[in-house]
Design an enzyme around this catalytic site. Structure first.
Site, mmCIF file in Angstrom:
data_model
loop_
_atom_site.group_PDB
_atom_site.id
_atom_site.type_symbol
_atom_site.label_atom_id
_atom_site.label_comp_id
_atom_site.label_asym_id
_atom_site.label_seq_id
_atom_site.Cartn_x
_atom_site.Cartn_y
_atom_site.Cartn_z
ATOM 1 N N HIS A 298 0.858 -1.189 0.000
ATOM 2 C CA HIS A 298 0.000 0.000 0.000
ATOM 3 C C HIS A 298 0.888 1.231 0.000
ATOM 4 C CE1 HIS A 298 0.686 0.232 4.393
ATOM 5 N NE2 HIS A 298 0.306 -1.029 4.458
ATOM 6 N N HIS A 341 7.921 1.168 10.827
ATOM 7 C CA HIS A 341 8.413 2.343 10.115
ATOM 8 C C HIS A 341 9.328 3.189 11.005
ATOM 9 C CE1 HIS A 341 7.178 6.298 7.866
ATOM 10 N NE2 HIS A 341 8.264 5.766 7.340
ATOM 11 N N GLU A 347 5.682 12.710 13.486
ATOM 12 C CA GLU A 347 4.259 12.447 13.317
ATOM 13 C C GLU A 347 3.509 12.574 14.644
ATOM 14 O OE1 GLU A 347 4.066 8.497 11.820
ATOM 15 O OE2 GLU A 347 5.346 8.889 10.084
ATOM 16 N N TYR A 356 -8.305 2.965 15.371
ATOM 17 C CA TYR A 356 -7.272 3.059 14.339
ATOM 18 C C TYR A 356 -6.776 1.658 14.032
ATOM 19 C CZ TYR A 356 -2.901 4.385 12.034
ATOM 20 O OH TYR A 356 -1.868 4.510 11.147
ATOM 21 N N HIS A 371 5.323 10.366 17.484
ATOM 22 C CA HIS A 371 6.481 9.585 17.061
ATOM 23 C C HIS A 371 7.430 10.550 16.368
ATOM 24 C CE1 HIS A 371 3.361 6.122 16.780
ATOM 25 N NE2 HIS A 371 3.860 6.206 18.012
ATOM 26 N N HIS A 377 8.103 2.804 14.979
ATOM 27 C CA HIS A 377 6.710 2.598 15.385
ATOM 28 C C HIS A 377 6.033 1.699 14.359
ATOM 29 C CE1 HIS A 377 6.852 6.195 12.807
ATOM 30 N NE2 HIS A 377 5.639 5.883 12.406
#
Length: 440
Positions: A298, A341, A347, A356, A371, A377
């Site tokens: 994605h 990531h 972020e 979420y 983060h 994370h």
């Protein structure tokens, strides 16, 4: 008060389009024709320009509006310093930037009689407001209208993200209404007043991004083509509406990080007509046209960008506003939640409703996570286990609405945020138990 505000909000009409040269008049004939500043403005009004950009910036970037008002903004007494409350501004020098991952529960409910301005609470930020660079993250909790006072920020534009309860925003340009699932933007220097729309005493709550840098704009679409993401026509600007009030009004201005106050003998929300591009607006996040993969993997979360504040480096934003709206996941042989990531960008993520898809628990509406750059994370253990074994049939994510303020610089948390009672002290534990699966 709230019942009257609700009826007002329900009856509002808007102008549509992002970045348009809008024009509006509350009284026919109030707008001059053929020039901006005639020798005598119509109806005995004063002509005044509000510039949100330098005069000489390129036409595509230039933000300015002409206002035709009952009294000019220059007619006011001296401003004096007032207490900043829980509002803080860059540079954030009270603490050092922290590489640890942080997460907060929602802001506690405010004391009775707390209006929007008094209910602002700064979580952190970066840059330098006086140099017009960087951003700040604020939360708000309010249960009372701003009676006989208005607010503006000379430091930056305010992107307001309601999470609980609707707001009626009375601005110099007219009225806006924003509730959970919508965002409202108040440009730099524009004065406004906020009234909660829920019943008396029920707190409204949400998030605010104060953007010190270049004004937010729609991101370029690149190979996506002409359509997708946020459509310009879905942004709504107010029609002209004015207050002709002669009673004392407190005008609070946020300037270089401090609050300054002056008491006018009239309401400054007295603009009878206006035209221009430096205007407030509201946008419904549910209208965001999500673009995603229909094969495998994605795209990066940048594909969900609603608004961006560009920097001097192409493709590197001072701050992006990103929304994780309802969408289909259909990727084949794909780990569908957001992947593990580490990012050069920092972020801050908030949750408006639902859940979420990367966090099974602990991340709740009204809460938020930070983060910072290069802080690792990703999905928690429960989410990883479930997604790794899931049947990969088409899946609709429609039970959550999350967003992210993403910025080029580290976000320094304020001491009040780092020591808050609603800080989750054991956030790191969500990644404990991720087992070794390696087989040589």
């Amino acid at each position: 008060m709230s019942e009257q505000a609700r009826k007002t909000a329900e009856a509002l009409e808007y102008l549509t389009g992002f970045g348009n040269e809008h024009s509006s008049e509350a009284v026919p004939g109030a707008l001059p024709h053929g020039r901006n500043s005639p020798q005598r403005a119509p109806l005995g009004l004063y002509a005044e320009q509000l510039s949100g950009s330098a005069f000489t910036e390129p036409r595509a970037d230039n933000r300015r509006s002409w206002l035709y008002r009952i009294r000019p903004s220059a007619a006011h007494p001296a401003f004096v310093r007032v207490d900043n409350g829980a509002l803080r501004t860059a540079p954030f020098t009270e603490a050092v930037p922290d590489p640890n991952r942080l997460r907060w529960n929602p802001l506690p409910d405010p004391a009775a009689g707390t209006d929007f301005l008094a209910g602002l609470w700064t979580l952190g930020g970066n840059g330098d407001a006086a140099q017009r660079s960087g951003m700040a993250i604020h939360l708000y909790a309010t249960n009372a209208p701003m009676t006989d006072r208005v607010f503006s920020s000379s430091d930056g534009e305010l992107l307001i993200v309601p999470e609980r309860g609707g707001l009626l925003l009375r601005t110099e340009f007219g009225l806006l209404s924003a509730g959970p699932g919508e965002v409202a933007l108040i440009p730099r220097g524009v004065r406004f007043r906020v009234e909660p729309l829920d019943s008396e005493g029920a707190p409204a709550r949400g998030y605010v991004c104060e953007n010190y840098g270049r004004p937010f704009e729609l991101p370029d679409l690149g190979p996506i083509g002409a359509n997708g993401l946020a459509a310009a026509r879905d942004f709504r600007a107010p029609v002209a509406a004015y207050e002709d009030s002669e009673r004392p009004t407190q005008v609070v201005n946020k300037f270089c990080g401090n609050l300054w106050s002056a008491t006018y003998d009239h309401s400054p929300l007295d603009v009878v007509a206006w035209h221009g591009t430096h205007v407030p607006y509201v946008y419904d996040l549910r209208r965001f046209n999500v673009i995603g993969s229909i094969s495998y993997d994605h795209p990066d979360p940048s594909i969900f960008t609603v608004l961006t504040s560009p920097s001097d480096t192409p493709g590197l934003a001072g701050v992006d506003f990103v929304v994780f709206a309802p969408r289909w996941l259909v990727g084949e042989d794909t780990f569908r939640p957001p992947y593990f990531h580490r990012n050069v960008m920092s972020e801050y993520m908030g949750l408006i409703e639902g859940a979420y898809d990367a966090k099974a628990e602990g991340f709740v509406p009204g809460g938020g996570s930070l983060h910072n750059m290069m802080s690792a994370h990703g999905p928690d253990r429960e989410t990883f286990d479930k997604a790794s074994a899931a049947e990969l049939k088409p899946q609709k994510i429609d039970d959550g609405l999350a967003f992210m303020f993403e910025t080029r610089w580290p976000i320094t948390a304020t001491p009040q945020a780092a020591d808050a009672d609603h800080l989750q002290r054991a956030y790191d534990d969500v990644w404990q138990g991720l087992e070794r699966h390696f087989r040589a």
